[in-house]
Design an enzyme around this catalytic site. Sequence first.
Site, PDB file in Angstrom:
ATOM      1  CB  SER A  12     -14.948  59.031  25.721  1.00  0.00           C
ATOM      2  OG  SER A  12     -16.316  58.773  25.888  1.00  0.00           O
TER       3      SER A  12
ATOM      4  CE  LYS B  75     -18.340  57.137  23.400  1.00  0.00           C
ATOM      5  NZ  LYS B  75     -18.273  58.257  24.327  1.00  0.00           N
TER       6      LYS B  75
ATOM      7  CE  LYS C  46     -11.832  62.512  23.495  1.00  0.00           C
ATOM      8  NZ  LYS C  46     -12.655  61.686  24.423  1.00  0.00           N
TER       9      LYS C  46
END
Length: 301
Positions: A99, A174, A242
Amino acid sequence: MTSSPLKLGFIGLGIMGAPMCGHLINAGHQLFVHTVGKVPDAIAETSATVCTSARGVAERADIVFIMVPDTPDVEAVLFDERGVASGLTAGKVVVDMSSICPIRTKDFARRINAIGVDYLDAPVSGGEVGAKAASLTIMVGGPEAAFERVKPLFSLMGKNVTLVGGNGDGQTTKVANQIIVALNIAAVGEALVFASKAGADPARVRQALMGGFASSRILEVHGERMIKRTFEPGFRIGLHQKDLNLALQGARTLGVSLPNTAGTAQLMQACAANGMGNLDHSALVRALELLAGHEVAKAEG
């Protein structure tokens, strides 16, 4: 066993990568693997060939999967001196299931395409549980022909596999997924802190809400974690933090305002600042509890 074993590479055998790789091995494919640190016993004890570099994996495999934590990690795996790009030849496929940043992904794809190799960005949702159960949701960006070539392999690792669009679109999906999940965790956390502080039994509140319009997978799974205080990581706060940073960086680039995402990112930052970055992202409720001076529930035992 598959009727036509393929030569596959898998780089990154962490909490997600190891079980995903294991499903490919169990299907009868020939795996060439590389990871930072020790290869997990679950993979080392199989037929997989351990390679000393990412280049070694790319030289031997026709399709190379990557599952590492962040954008700089993918860049290093791909383009370091002994990286994947140095071992590729035309006709192979690189599949990044990490990701990472959608914008950087498009650049990585262009550089890999220049070698004559297709590139798919295919991040996943479902956490460790989904990886082990082969029930991941897989969001794919890239050319349709490459997607169709790899789709049978995706189906060994996940159940909901969707080609969203071109390179970068998988990563964009995502990021959108992580926005929704984070805001839902925050909402469940706020609701349970409120209910508990008001004197109601949070377990019974959750049970009641599960029968109404507020019902959700987050309320079901993470609501229970908040009540039972089971914060062992399925997906760590540090990694979700993140992902929200990727969302906010993208928002600045696009000129989009994401106020609720920004607020939730600050709650995760508060958790990380208090030593909770390695806890499950359901522990986001701990930041809300600190603000309220009240815990949803006491740990059992």
